[in-house]
Design a protein around this motif. Structure first.
Motif, PDB file in Angstrom:
ATOM      1  N   LEU A  41      22.946  16.356-109.965  1.00 16.83           N
ATOM      2  CA  LEU A  41      22.061  16.060-108.840  1.00 16.83           C
ATOM      3  C   LEU A  41      22.348  14.696-108.212  1.00 16.83           C
ATOM      4  O   LEU A  41      22.443  14.577-106.985  1.00 16.83           O
ATOM      5  N   LEU A  42      22.453  13.653-109.031  1.00 20.00           N
ATOM      6  CA  LEU A  42      22.651  12.318-108.458  1.00 20.00           C
ATOM      7  C   LEU A  42      24.025  12.183-107.795  1.00 20.00           C
ATOM      8  O   LEU A  42      24.106  11.631-106.682  1.00 20.00           O
ATOM      9  N   PRO A  43      25.122  12.656-108.413  1.00 15.73           N
ATOM     10  CA  PRO A  43      26.398  12.615-107.678  1.00 15.73           C
ATOM     11  C   PRO A  43      26.336  13.390-106.358  1.00 15.73           C
ATOM     12  O   PRO A  43      26.920  12.951-105.359  1.00 15.73           O
ATOM     13  N   TYR A  44      25.631  14.522-106.343  1.00 21.02           N
ATOM     14  CA  TYR A  44      25.473  15.287-105.107  1.00 21.02           C
ATOM     15  C   TYR A  44      24.721  14.465-104.063  1.00 21.02           C
ATOM     16  O   TYR A  44      25.095  14.425-102.883  1.00 21.02           O
ATOM     17  N   LEU A  45      23.654  13.795-104.490  1.00 12.23           N
ATOM     18  CA  LEU A  45      22.887  12.945-103.569  1.00 12.23           C
ATOM     19  C   LEU A  45      23.763  11.842-102.992  1.00 12.23           C
ATOM     20  O   LEU A  45      23.711  11.556-101.782  1.00 12.23           O
ATOM     21  N   VAL A  46      24.553  11.213-103.847  1.00  8.95           N
ATOM     22  CA  VAL A  46      25.415  10.114-103.385  1.00  8.95           C
ATOM     23  C   VAL A  46      26.371  10.592-102.303  1.00  8.95           C
ATOM     24  O   VAL A  46      26.525   9.946-101.252  1.00  8.95           O
ATOM     25  N   MET A  47      27.019  11.732-102.541  1.00  4.01           N
ATOM     26  CA  MET A  47      27.958  12.251-101.543  1.00  4.01           C
ATOM     27  C   MET A  47      27.221  12.742-100.295  1.00  4.01           C
ATOM     28  O   MET A  47      27.792  12.762 -99.204  1.00  4.01           O
ATOM     29  N   ASP A  48      25.959  13.098-100.428  1.00  2.00           N
ATOM     30  CA  ASP A  48      25.170  13.592 -99.301  1.00  2.00           C
ATOM     31  C   ASP A  48      24.722  12.457 -98.385  1.00  2.00           C
ATOM     32  O   ASP A  48      24.814  12.558 -97.155  1.00  2.00           O
ATOM     33  N   ILE A  49      24.242  11.359 -98.971  1.00  2.00           N
ATOM     34  CA  ILE A  49      23.629  10.309 -98.153  1.00  2.00           C
ATOM     35  C   ILE A  49      24.494   9.072 -97.966  1.00  2.00           C
ATOM     36  O   ILE A  49      24.190   8.225 -97.119  1.00  2.00           O
ATOM     37  N   LEU A  50      25.576   8.941 -98.757  1.00  2.00           N
ATOM     38  CA  LEU A  50      26.379   7.726 -98.678  1.00  2.00           C
ATOM     39  C   LEU A  50      27.817   7.956 -98.241  1.00  2.00           C
ATOM     40  O   LEU A  50      28.583   6.998 -98.098  1.00  2.00           O
ATOM     41  N   ALA A  51      28.202   9.228 -98.042  1.00  2.00           N
ATOM     42  CA  ALA A  51      29.604   9.510 -97.696  1.00  2.00           C
ATOM     43  C   ALA A  51      30.010   8.891 -96.366  1.00  2.00           C
ATOM     44  O   ALA A  51      31.198   8.606 -96.141  1.00  2.00           O
ATOM     45  N   GLU A  52      29.056   8.638 -95.459  1.00  2.00           N
ATOM     46  CA  GLU A  52      29.391   8.050 -94.159  1.00  2.00           C
ATOM     47  C   GLU A  52      29.719   6.567 -94.270  1.00  2.00           C
ATOM     48  O   GLU A  52      30.144   5.948 -93.291  1.00  2.00           O
ATOM     49  N   TYR A  53      29.535   5.996 -95.454  1.00  2.03           N
ATOM     50  CA  TYR A  53      29.881   4.593 -95.686  1.00  2.03           C
ATOM     51  C   TYR A  53      31.076   4.549 -96.637  1.00  2.03           C
ATOM     52  O   TYR A  53      30.892   4.575 -97.859  1.00  2.03           O
ATOM     53  N   PRO A  54      32.288   4.500 -96.134  1.00  3.66           N
ATOM     54  CA  PRO A  54      33.474   4.560 -96.998  1.00  3.66           C
ATOM     55  C   PRO A  54      33.455   3.478 -98.076  1.00  3.66           C
ATOM     56  O   PRO A  54      33.188   2.304 -97.797  1.00  3.66           O
ATOM     57  N   GLY A  55      33.708   3.891 -99.288  1.00  4.13           N
ATOM     58  CA  GLY A  55      33.745   2.958-100.406  1.00  4.13           C
ATOM     59  C   GLY A  55      32.484   2.953-101.235  1.00  4.13           C
ATOM     60  O   GLY A  55      32.520   2.661-102.434  1.00  4.13           O
ATOM     61  N   ILE A  56      31.337   3.273-100.626  1.00  4.88           N
ATOM     62  CA  ILE A  56      30.081   3.247-101.368  1.00  4.88           C
ATOM     63  C   ILE A  56      30.009   4.372-102.412  1.00  4.88           C
ATOM     64  O   ILE A  56      29.614   4.125-103.561  1.00  4.88           O
ATOM     65  N   PRO A  57      30.379   5.614-102.085  1.00  3.64           N
ATOM     66  CA  PRO A  57      30.430   6.626-103.153  1.00  3.64           C
ATOM     67  C   PRO A  57      31.378   6.227-104.282  1.00  3.64           C
ATOM     68  O   PRO A  57      31.106   6.495-105.457  1.00  3.64           O
ATOM     69  N   GLY A  58      32.469   5.573-103.918  1.00  4.44           N
ATOM     70  CA  GLY A  58      33.391   5.086-104.949  1.00  4.44           C
ATOM     71  C   GLY A  58      32.729   4.055-105.841  1.00  4.44           C
ATOM     72  O   GLY A  58      32.981   4.009-107.060  1.00  4.44           O
ATOM     73  N   LEU A  59      31.864   3.227-105.257  1.00  5.50           N
ATOM     74  CA  LEU A  59      31.124   2.242-106.041  1.00  5.50           C
ATOM     75  C   LEU A  59      30.185   2.936-107.026  1.00  5.50           C
ATOM     76  O   LEU A  59      30.089   2.536-108.188  1.00  5.50           O
ATOM     77  N   PHE A  60      29.511   4.001-106.555  1.00  7.24           N
ATOM     78  CA  PHE A  60      28.606   4.704-107.456  1.00  7.24           C
ATOM     79  C   PHE A  60      29.368   5.365-108.605  1.00  7.24           C
ATOM     80  O   PHE A  60      28.954   5.305-109.755  1.00  7.24           O
TER      81      PHE A  60
END
Length: 607
Positions: free
Chosen positions: A323-342
Motif C-alpha cells: 500500500l505505501l509504495p503504491y501511494l508513493v508512486m501515486d502521489i509523488l511520481a510527478e516529483y522526480p527523485g522523491i519516489p527514489g528517496l522513499f
C-alpha cells in the motif's frame, strides 16, 4: 488523479539516481570507517568499536536496528487497515527502555561481555550458553530473511525494481561495510539510514497533507473512518491489538528484543561508560516515539487519500504491504527523485537491520563457539575469521529470504518470531539475574517447556490463522474508484456455481479458535511466565536451594538503578587488564568464589 485507483507510474531515471546514490553513500561510510581504523584490527575494535562509542550515535543505531524496512512499509499499512492502536507501543517502548537500562545494562556492562550469552555460562553452564546462542542464530537468520525479502517484494511489484537483483545488492552492500568496517561502520551507517527513513516518512505526510487540504483534514478523515479508536480495553487475549495486549505483551516482547538480543546488547556495551550506555537507551526511546509517530501519520495520510477507493480491494495491489509504495508512486511520481528517496528510506531500514544482524551473528559465533575451542588463536586469525563470517552470514541471510516469503504479514510475522523465541530466553535471564535458587537443570528445563509452548501456539497460528472478528481490519470502500477491475472477491452476495463443489474446506481443530487465536503479542508473555514458573519449581525439586552461592555481580543490584553521574568509569575496561593466565583452568564452581575485579569477558571463554 491520486486516490482513484488504477495503474501508477514506475521509477524515473532520477529515482534510480537518488536511490543508488544514498545506498552508495551508506557503503562509503562503512569503507571510510574501515580505512580510518585500518591500524586497529583487534576483535574488540571490530565487534565493539573499541568500547569507545558515545550515547547519541549508539541510540540512533539502536533505533535503526529494528526500525527496518518492515517498519517503513508495514507500520503505515497497520494504521491504514487497523487504526492507531499500534501507537500505544509508545508506552511499551518507554517500559522497555527503563527495564533494559536499569536492570540488564549494568549487569552486562559490569561483566565486560562481548556476547550476551556469555552471561548464561557464568550464571548457569556452558551447554545453556550454547543453546541460547543457537536459538539466537536461528531467530536472527529467520528475521533477517524476512527483513530482506518483504520490502524487496513489495517494492518490486510497485516500482518495477528487479526482486532478486535488489536482494543480492542489499546483502552485498551490507557484507562490504560489515566485513571491512566492523561495528563502527554499522553504527555510523545506521545514523545516516535513520535520517533517510524519517525524511521518507515526512515526504509522504507532507505531500498527502497538501493533496487533502492539510493535516486537519487527514485527521478528520481518519476519525470518520474509525481509525482513531486507539484505546480498546477489551481483555480478550485473542484481540490482536488492544490496550492490554500492547501494554503487557508489547512491553515484554520489546524488552526481550532490547535486553538480551545480541544485536542490541552489542551496541550499548560498546559505549565508553555505563552512563553513556544507559543514556543511549533513553535517547533511543525518543527515536522510537518519533519513528512510530511518523509511520502512523503516514498510514493515516494514506487512508485519507484512499478513503473512497481502497487499492487492495480494487485489485491495484496484492497485499497490504504494497500500500505505501503504491501511494508513493501515486502521489509523488510527478516529483522526480522523491519516489527514489522513499525507496531508499525503505532500503535504509533494511540495510541497518541486516548489517546489525550480520555483525551480531559474527560476534556470538566467535565468542561462543570459536574462541573457547581454539585456545591459541592469533589476532590475525581472529581478524580474518571475523571478515569471513561476515560474508558467510550475509549470504545466509539472503538465502533465508526465500523462507520468509511464506510468513504472511511482514510486521506481525517479524514480531511473532521474536515472541516465540525471545520470550523463553528472556525468562531464562530473569531467572538468573533476579533469583539465587534456579539452577542449570531447572532453568534449562523451564526454558525448553516455554519454548515448546510458544512454538506450538505460534506455528499453530500460522497453519490456522485466526478467523474471529477480533482480528478483521476496519472497513474500506471502492465507491470512488475509476478502475473497477479484479473486484469479484468483494461481492457481497455469496458466490455460487452450477458445478457442484467436490472439495470441502479444511476442518479447523478445536484449538484453532482459542489457543491458536492468541494474540501474537502474548507469545513472549507465555514464554516468560512458563519459563520462570516451571524453571523455579524444577530447580527447587532438583536441589536449587542447596547450590553454591553465586557471585553478587551476576545479579541485579540496587545501586545500578538510575546511576548516571557515578557511572563514568568503564568497569569492563578495568577488568580486561587482568591477565588471561590468572583465570586459566578455573571451573564454574571456583568462579563463584572469585572477587569482582577478576570477572571479565576473557574469563568466560576459559570456563
Amino acid at each position: 488523479m491520486a486516490g482513484t485507483g488504477g495503474p501508477v507510474d514506475t521509477f524515473s531515471v532520477w529515482d534510480y539516481v537518488i536511490f543508488a546514490g544514498i545506498i552508495l553513500v551508506a557503503a562509503g561510510i562503512g569503507l571510510f570507517q574501515a580505512i580510518r581504523g585500518r591500524k586497529e584490527t583487534t576483535s574488540d575494535e571490530f565487534l565493539l568499536g573499541g568500547r569507545q562509542m558515545t550515547a547519541v550515535p549508539v541510540a540512533m543505531s539502536l533505533t535503526a536496528s529494528f526500525m527496518s524496512g518492515i517498519t517503513v512499509i508495514g507500520t503505515p499499512a497497520e494504521a491504514y487497515s487497523f487504526g492507531t492502536a499500534f501507537w500505544l507501543f509508545g508506552f511499551s517502548y518507554a517500559i522497555m527502555s527503563i527495564v533494559t537500562a536499569e536492570l540488564f545494562v549494568p549487569v552486562f556492562y559490569r561483566l565486560g561481555v562481548t556476547s550476551a550469552y556469555e552471561y548464561l555460562e557464568l550464571r548457569f553452564s556452558r551447554p545453556i550458553r550454547i543453546i541460547g546462542t543457537s536459538m539466537y542464530i536461528v531467530q536472527t537468520a529467520l528475521y533477517t530473511g524476512l527483513v530482506i525479502y518483504a520490502p524487496a517484494l513489495a517494492l518490486n511489484q510497485i516500482t518495477g525494481l528487479d526482486l532478486w537483483g535488489v536482494l543480492v545488492a542489499t546483502g552485498a552492500v551490507c557484507i562490504i561495510y560489515c566485513t571491512l568496517g566492523g561495528l563502527k561502520a554499522v553504527i555510523w551507517t545506521d545514523v545516516l539510514q535513520m535520517v533517510v527513513m524519517l525524511v521518507g516518512f515526512l515526504a509522504v505526510i507532507a505531500r498527502g497533507a497538501v493533496l487533502q487540504g492539510g493535516l486537519n483534514q487527514v485527521w478528520e478523515d481518519a476519525r470518520e473512518g474509525g481509525r482513531l479508536n486507539t484505546f480498546d480495553f477489551d481483555p480478550d487475549p485473542r484481540k490482536r491489538h488492544s490496550f492490554w495486549t500492547i501494554i503487557i505483551g508489547g512491553s515484554i516482547m520489546w524488552t526481550s528484543i532490547y535486553s538480551i538480543n545480541q544485536s542490541q546488547v552489542q551496541r550499548y556495551i560498546s559505549c565508553k561508560t555505563l552512563g553513556h550506555a544507559k543514556m543511549s537507551l533513553y535517547v533511543n526511546m525518543i527515536g522510537l516515539w518519533v519513528t512510530v509517530s511518523l509511520a502512523m501519520l503516514s498510514g493515516l495520510t494514506m487512508y485519507s487519500v484512499y478513503k473512497k477507493c481502497d487499492p487492495l480491494t480494487n485489485g491495484d495491489v496484492n497485499t497490504s504491504d504494497q500500500l505505501l509504495p503504491y501511494l508513493v508512486m501515486d502521489i509523488l511520481a510527478e516529483y522526480p527523485g522523491i519516489p527514489g528517496l522513499f525507496v531508499a528510506a525503505a532500503y535504509s531500514g533494511t540495510l541497518s537491520t541486516v548489517s546489525s544482524s550480520i555483525n551480531a551473528l559474527v560476534a556470538v559465533t566467535m565468542e561462543d563457539f570459536i574462541v573457547p575451542l581454539w585456545k591459541n588463536i592469533t589476532q590475525r586469525q581472529v581478524t580474518w575469521l571475523n571478515m569471513g563470517l561476515s560474508v558467510f552470514f550475509g549470504a545466509l541471510c539472503i538465502g533465508m529470504a526465500g523462507v520468509a516469503s511464506s510468513l504472511g504479514s511482514v510486521l506481525q510475522a517479524a514480531l511473532s518470531i521474536f515472541g516465540m523465541i525471545s520470550g523463553p530466553l528472556l525468562g531464562l535471564y530473569l531467572l538468573g539475574m533476579f533469583f539465587h535458587t534456579p539452577n542449570s537443570m531447572g532453568s534449562l528445563s523451564g526454558m525448553i517447556i516455554g519454548l515448546v509452548l510458544t512454538l506450538w501456539v505460534g506455528i499453530g497460528a500460522q497453519i490456522y490463522p485466526p478467523t474471529a472478528d477480533k482480528t478483521l481490519p476496519l472497513p474500506v470502500t471502492t465507491v470512488g474508484c475509476n478502475s473497477t477491475l479484479n473486484q469479484n472477491h468483494t461481492t457481497q452476495e455469496p458466490w455460487t456455481s452450477a458445478v457442484p463443489m467436490t472439495t470441502l474446506p479444511p476442518v479447523r481443530p478445536p484449538l484453532a479458535d482459542f489457543w491458536y487465536s492468541l494474540s501474537y503479542l502474548y507469545f513472549a508473555v507465555l514464554g516468560v511466565v512458563v519459563t520462570i514458573v516451571s524453571g523455579f519449581l524444577i530447580s527447587m525439586a532438583t536441589g536449587g536451594c542447596k547450590q553454591e552461592k553465586r557471585h553478587p555481580d551476576l545479579f541485579v543490584k540496587k545501586k545500578d538503578l538510575f546511576c548516571f553521574s557515578g557511572c563514568n568509569t568503564s568497569e569492563a575496561s578495568q577488568t580486561k587488564e587482568k591477565k588471561l593466565s590468572d583465570v586459566q583452568g578455573i571451573d564454574n564452581k571456583a568462579f563463584t568464589e572469585l572477587p569482582p575485579e577478576i570477572i571479565s569477558r576473557e574469563m568466560a571463554t576459559k570456563l
